[in-house]
Design an enzyme around this catalytic site. Structure first.
Site, PDB file in Angstrom:
ATOM      1  N   MET A   1       1.652  29.306  41.607  1.00 36.02           N
ATOM      2  CA  MET A   1       1.110  28.061  42.107  1.00 36.02           C
ATOM      3  C   MET A   1       0.425  28.329  43.429  1.00 36.02           C
ATOM      4  SD  MET A   1       0.450  25.252  43.381  1.00 36.02           S
ATOM      5  CE  MET A   1       0.806  24.001  44.549  1.00 36.02           C
ATOM      6  N   PRO A   2      -0.793  28.754  43.382  1.00 34.67           N
ATOM      7  CA  PRO A   2      -1.492  28.897  44.666  1.00 34.67           C
ATOM      8  C   PRO A   2      -1.934  27.542  45.217  1.00 34.67           C
ATOM      9  CG  PRO A   2      -2.509  30.250  42.945  1.00 34.67           C
ATOM     10  CD  PRO A   2      -1.540  29.327  42.290  1.00 34.67           C
ATOM     11  N   LEU A   3      -1.756  27.389  46.504  1.00 36.41           N
ATOM     12  CA  LEU A   3      -2.324  26.261  47.237  1.00 36.41           C
ATOM     13  C   LEU A   3      -3.375  26.865  48.152  1.00 36.41           C
ATOM     14  CD1 LEU A   3      -2.482  23.339  48.225  1.00 36.41           C
ATOM     15  CD2 LEU A   3      -0.628  23.888  49.826  1.00 36.41           C
TER      16      LEU A   3
END
Length: 130
Positions: A1-3
């Site tokens: 889950m890259p932000l």
């Protein structure tokens, strides 16, 4: 889950940030094995005075076009993957947006999976004991 946080100086057309985001997203999925549809980005334009940086740090000659990418993601990627990612992003931005490779500043912030909540007040990556 890259932000992904994308920060750059104002003066670019509205679609510029979205284009940067797509290039970063493509590199995340192709190089860093981020899941498809895992797209969470914050795109911010700043007045030129809102981005302070050294134009020569470590021998890299940065211009007013310098952009900053801060990506929070799960830990565990190899150094080689990260190096391929940096190159893929810089190459993509240069090829598609004519942004100089020297003007691409990337910071990866690695966290463990229990540090994410995708909504509902839950830590979706945490597996509960039976």
């Amino acid at each position: 889950m890259p932000l992904v946080r994308i920060d750059f100086a104002e003066g670019k057309p509205p679609e510029y940030g979205i284009q940067v985001g797509q290039i970063v997203y493509q590199a995340l999925t192709e190089v860093m094995n981020a899941p498809q549809n895992d797209l969470f980005q914050i795109i911010t334009r700043h007045p030129k005075s809102g981005l302070q940086f050294d134009r020569e740090f470590l021998g890299v000659h940065r211009s007013d076009e310098c952009i900053f990418l801060q990506i929070t993601l799960n830990g565990g990627r190899t150094v080689e993957m990260k190096q391929r990612f940096y190159k893929a992003v810089a190459d993509g931005l240069q090829e598609q947006l004519k942004l100089r490779r020297e003007d691409v500043f990337i910071s990866l912030v690695e966290v463990s999976k229990e540090n994410w909540s995708f909504g509902n007040g839950e830590a979706q990556y945490v597996v509960s004991a039976p």
